[in-house]
Design a protein around this motif. Structure first.
Motif, PDB file in Angstrom:
ATOM      1  N   ILE A   1      14.059 -30.181  -6.146  1.00 24.35           N
ATOM      2  CA  ILE A   1      16.009 -29.793  -6.327  1.00 24.35           C
ATOM      3  C   ILE A   1      15.619 -31.539  -6.883  1.00 24.35           C
ATOM      4  CG2 ILE A   1      17.896 -29.273  -6.107  1.00 24.35           C
ATOM      5  CD1 ILE A   1      16.785 -27.864  -3.417  1.00 24.35           C
ATOM      6  N   THR A   2      15.761 -30.831  -8.628  1.00 21.92           N
ATOM      7  CA  THR A   2      16.340 -31.897  -9.747  1.00 21.92           C
ATOM      8  C   THR A   2      18.177 -32.227  -8.970  1.00 21.92           C
ATOM      9  OG1 THR A   2      16.109 -30.968 -11.868  1.00 21.92           O
ATOM     10  CG2 THR A   2      14.283 -31.187 -10.310  1.00 21.92           C
ATOM     11  N   ASP A   3      17.607 -33.462 -10.146  1.00 24.69           N
ATOM     12  CA  ASP A   3      19.723 -33.956 -10.721  1.00 24.69           C
ATOM     13  C   ASP A   3      19.763 -32.377 -11.842  1.00 24.69           C
ATOM     14  OD1 ASP A   3      19.721 -36.744  -9.254  1.00 24.69           O
ATOM     15  OD2 ASP A   3      19.366 -37.657 -10.586  1.00 24.69           O
ATOM     16  N   TYR A   4      19.061 -32.197 -12.643  1.00 30.20           N
ATOM     17  CA  TYR A   4      19.300 -31.423 -13.626  1.00 30.20           C
ATOM     18  C   TYR A   4      20.078 -29.724 -12.980  1.00 30.20           C
ATOM     19  CZ  TYR A   4      19.129 -28.148 -16.906  1.00 30.20           C
ATOM     20  OH  TYR A   4      19.247 -26.464 -18.071  1.00 30.20           O
ATOM     21  N   ASP A   5      19.051 -29.163 -11.741  1.00 27.98           N
ATOM     22  CA  ASP A   5      19.304 -28.417 -10.907  1.00 27.98           C
ATOM     23  C   ASP A   5      21.178 -28.744 -10.752  1.00 27.98           C
ATOM     24  OD1 ASP A   5      16.778 -27.619 -11.575  1.00 27.98           O
ATOM     25  OD2 ASP A   5      16.343 -28.364  -9.599  1.00 27.98           O
ATOM     26  N   ILE A   6      20.651 -29.334  -9.679  1.00 27.31           N
ATOM     27  CA  ILE A   6      22.156 -29.831  -8.747  1.00 27.31           C
ATOM     28  C   ILE A   6      23.218 -30.053  -9.911  1.00 27.31           C
ATOM     29  CG2 ILE A   6      23.490 -31.404  -7.723  1.00 27.31           C
ATOM     30  CD1 ILE A   6      21.106 -32.434  -6.388  1.00 27.31           C
ATOM     31  N   THR A   7      23.578 -30.133 -10.685  1.00 31.55           N
ATOM     32  CA  THR A   7      24.272 -30.289 -12.186  1.00 31.55           C
ATOM     33  C   THR A   7      24.327 -29.592 -12.756  1.00 31.55           C
ATOM     34  OG1 THR A   7      23.580 -32.352 -12.828  1.00 31.55           O
ATOM     35  CG2 THR A   7      24.582 -31.926 -14.518  1.00 31.55           C
ATOM     36  N   GLN A   8      23.737 -28.719 -12.603  1.00 29.75           N
ATOM     37  CA  GLN A   8      24.081 -27.245 -13.861  1.00 29.75           C
ATOM     38  C   GLN A   8      24.353 -26.184 -12.504  1.00 29.75           C
ATOM     39  OE1 GLN A   8      22.986 -24.959 -16.368  1.00 29.75           O
ATOM     40  NE2 GLN A   8      23.183 -27.135 -17.077  1.00 29.75           N
ATOM     41  N   ARG A   9      24.056 -25.867 -11.473  1.00 28.08           N
ATOM     42  CA  ARG A   9      24.913 -25.174 -10.158  1.00 28.08           C
ATOM     43  C   ARG A   9      26.321 -26.276 -10.112  1.00 28.08           C
ATOM     44  NH1 ARG A   9      23.910 -21.895  -5.783  1.00 28.08           N
ATOM     45  NH2 ARG A   9      21.923 -21.479  -7.242  1.00 28.08           N
ATOM     46  N   ALA A  10      26.743 -27.616 -10.106  1.00 26.20           N
ATOM     47  CA  ALA A  10      27.692 -27.828  -9.920  1.00 26.20           C
ATOM     48  C   ALA A  10      28.850 -27.214 -11.650  1.00 26.20           C
ATOM     49  CB  ALA A  10      27.448 -29.079 -10.309  1.00 26.20           C
ATOM     50  N   ARG A  11      28.127 -27.512 -12.776  1.00 23.58           N
ATOM     51  CA  ARG A  11      29.031 -26.711 -13.185  1.00 23.58           C
ATOM     52  C   ARG A  11      29.715 -24.813 -13.133  1.00 23.58           C
ATOM     53  NH1 ARG A  11      25.302 -29.518 -18.318  1.00 23.58           N
ATOM     54  NH2 ARG A  11      26.291 -31.560 -18.218  1.00 23.58           N
ATOM     55  N   LEU A  12      28.359 -24.319 -12.716  1.00 23.27           N
ATOM     56  CA  LEU A  12      28.641 -23.322 -12.457  1.00 23.27           C
ATOM     57  C   LEU A  12      29.831 -22.891 -11.403  1.00 23.27           C
ATOM     58  CD1 LEU A  12      27.985 -19.937 -12.970  1.00 23.27           C
ATOM     59  CD2 LEU A  12      26.271 -20.677 -11.073  1.00 23.27           C
ATOM     60  N   ILE A  13      29.620 -24.154 -10.585  1.00 25.76           N
ATOM     61  CA  ILE A  13      30.227 -24.024  -9.035  1.00 25.76           C
ATOM     62  C   ILE A  13      32.377 -24.393  -9.905  1.00 25.76           C
ATOM     63  CG2 ILE A  13      31.529 -24.333  -7.203  1.00 25.76           C
ATOM     64  CD1 ILE A  13      28.654 -25.403  -6.288  1.00 25.76           C
ATOM     65  N   THR A  14      32.018 -25.397 -10.591  1.00 21.82           N
ATOM     66  CA  THR A  14      33.116 -26.053 -10.585  1.00 21.82           C
ATOM     67  C   THR A  14      34.157 -24.132 -12.435  1.00 21.82           C
ATOM     68  OG1 THR A  14      32.501 -28.013 -11.572  1.00 21.82           O
ATOM     69  CG2 THR A  14      34.431 -27.478 -12.601  1.00 21.82           C
ATOM     70  N   LEU A  15      33.183 -24.294 -12.748  1.00 24.00           N
ATOM     71  CA  LEU A  15      33.707 -22.742 -14.087  1.00 24.00           C
ATOM     72  C   LEU A  15      33.709 -21.810 -13.519  1.00 24.00           C
ATOM     73  CD1 LEU A  15      33.212 -22.292 -16.848  1.00 24.00           C
ATOM     74  CD2 LEU A  15      31.101 -21.353 -16.502  1.00 24.00           C
ATOM     75  N   THR A  16      32.917 -21.646 -11.898  1.00 24.44           N
ATOM     76  CA  THR A  16      33.585 -19.883 -11.545  1.00 24.44           C
ATOM     77  C   THR A  16      34.805 -20.234 -10.537  1.00 24.44           C
ATOM     78  OG1 THR A  16      31.624 -19.972  -9.904  1.00 24.44           O
ATOM     79  CG2 THR A  16      31.460 -18.651 -12.459  1.00 24.44           C
ATOM     80  N   GLN A  17      34.806 -21.508  -9.674  1.00 25.17           N
ATOM     81  CA  GLN A  17      35.683 -21.662  -8.571  1.00 25.17           C
ATOM     82  C   GLN A  17      36.889 -22.693  -8.507  1.00 25.17           C
ATOM     83  OE1 GLN A  17      33.276 -22.674  -4.803  1.00 25.17           O
ATOM     84  NE2 GLN A  17      31.738 -20.598  -5.449  1.00 25.17           N
ATOM     85  N   ARG A  18      37.017 -23.300 -10.279  1.00 23.69           N
ATOM     86  CA  ARG A  18      37.440 -23.932  -9.459  1.00 23.69           C
ATOM     87  C   ARG A  18      37.423 -25.257  -9.099  1.00 23.69           C
ATOM     88  NH1 ARG A  18      37.998 -22.159 -15.257  1.00 23.69           N
ATOM     89  NH2 ARG A  18      39.108 -20.860 -15.326  1.00 23.69           N
ATOM     90  N   LYS A  19      36.801 -25.521  -8.758  1.00 28.43           N
ATOM     91  CA  LYS A  19      36.994 -26.585  -7.594  1.00 28.43           C
ATOM     92  C   LYS A  19      36.357 -28.447  -8.741  1.00 28.43           C
ATOM     93  CE  LYS A  19      35.031 -24.403  -3.691  1.00 28.43           C
ATOM     94  NZ  LYS A  19      34.512 -23.989  -2.989  1.00 28.43           N
ATOM     95  N   SER A  20      36.309 -29.494  -8.326  1.00 32.79           N
ATOM     96  CA  SER A  20      36.885 -30.950  -8.350  1.00 32.79           C
ATOM     97  C   SER A  20      35.140 -30.794  -8.666  1.00 32.79           C
ATOM     98  CB  SER A  20      37.437 -31.793  -8.321  1.00 32.79           C
ATOM     99  OG  SER A  20      36.242 -31.843  -7.106  1.00 32.79           O
ATOM    100  N   ALA A  21      35.242 -32.042  -9.925  1.00 32.80           N
ATOM    101  CA  ALA A  21      33.747 -32.006 -10.119  1.00 32.80           C
ATOM    102  C   ALA A  21      32.925 -32.604  -9.056  1.00 32.80           C
ATOM    103  CB  ALA A  21      33.381 -33.012 -11.434  1.00 32.80           C
ATOM    104  N   SER A  22      33.014 -33.222  -8.003  1.00 32.33           N
ATOM    105  CA  SER A  22      32.634 -34.111  -6.798  1.00 32.33           C
ATOM    106  C   SER A  22      32.808 -33.353  -5.703  1.00 32.33           C
ATOM    107  CB  SER A  22      33.474 -35.339  -6.069  1.00 32.33           C
ATOM    108  OG  SER A  22      35.170 -35.217  -6.174  1.00 32.33           O
ATOM    109  N   VAL A  23      33.182 -32.424  -5.600  1.00 29.58           N
ATOM    110  CA  VAL A  23      33.678 -31.822  -4.576  1.00 29.58           C
ATOM    111  C   VAL A  23      32.176 -30.498  -4.632  1.00 29.58           C
ATOM    112  CG1 VAL A  23      34.711 -29.389  -3.294  1.00 29.58           C
ATOM    113  CG2 VAL A  23      35.824 -31.198  -3.794  1.00 29.58           C
ATOM    114  N   ALA A  24      31.857 -29.619  -6.127  1.00 32.75           N
ATOM    115  CA  ALA A  24      31.137 -28.604  -6.791  1.00 32.75           C
ATOM    116  C   ALA A  24      29.673 -29.068  -5.929  1.00 32.75           C
ATOM    117  CB  ALA A  24      31.448 -28.278  -8.383  1.00 32.75           C
TER     118      ALA A  24
END
Length: 158
Positions: free
Chosen positions: A37-60
């Motif tokens: 699981i790479t930084d890229y994977d985590i960043t992509q999933r975090a962006r998805l979470i931020t986009l769909t769940q409106r969470k802050s970047a650090s929480v996402a």
């Protein structure tokens, strides 16, 4: 000579196991069941979470790493018991999400990309969810057959 080849072979194996869309310079953060699981994977999933769940970047970002770990564990368990999810099932689920938000799949892909999320990020999440759902249904779908006399006997014991 043989010991020097081990790190090279391990590195090569990790590169071959990684999805082709991952940038070559993406650092590996976690390895779950031999899947990096790479930084890229985590960043992509975090962006998805931020986009769909409106969470802050650090929480996402924290949630993304945990979700990716959980997804790998779910997929491994599903594979272990013979549950397979086809690409068409993932595509159908993706199309269903698009329909729910009144878009076509291509419009959903475009919207995700405009938010910095590759569509495959959502599709990977869907695959894990579908596999886990099917595994749980298969495991717990069997009925319980209890005789009335067993219930009466159990009630008398209390």
């Amino acid at each position: 000579m043989r010991l020097r080849l081990v790190p090279v072979l391990v590195g090569l194996a990790l590169l071959l196991a990684a999805p082709l869309s991952v940038p070559a310079n993406a650092a590996i953060r976690v390895i779950v069941n031999d899947v990096p699981i790479t930084d890229y994977d985590i960043t992509q999933r975090a962006r998805l979470i931020t986009l769909t769940q409106r969470k802050s970047a650090s929480v996402a970002k924290r949630q993304a790493q945990q979700e990716l770990i959980d997804d790998q564990l779910k997929l491994a368990e599903a594979e272990r018991v013979g549950v397979e999810i086809s690409q068409s099932e993932v595509d159908n689920a993706y199309s269903g999400i698009a329909r729910n938000v009144k878009m076509s799949p291509s419009q959903l892909s475009k919207a995700l990309r405009s938010g910095g999320v590759q569509p495959d990020t959502l599709k990977a999440r869907l695959k894990a969810q579908l596999a886990w759902s099917r595994l749980v249904r298969a495991r717990f779908s069997g009925g319980i057959d209890v005789d009335e006399s067993d219930i009466i006997a159990a009630l008398k014991k209390t």
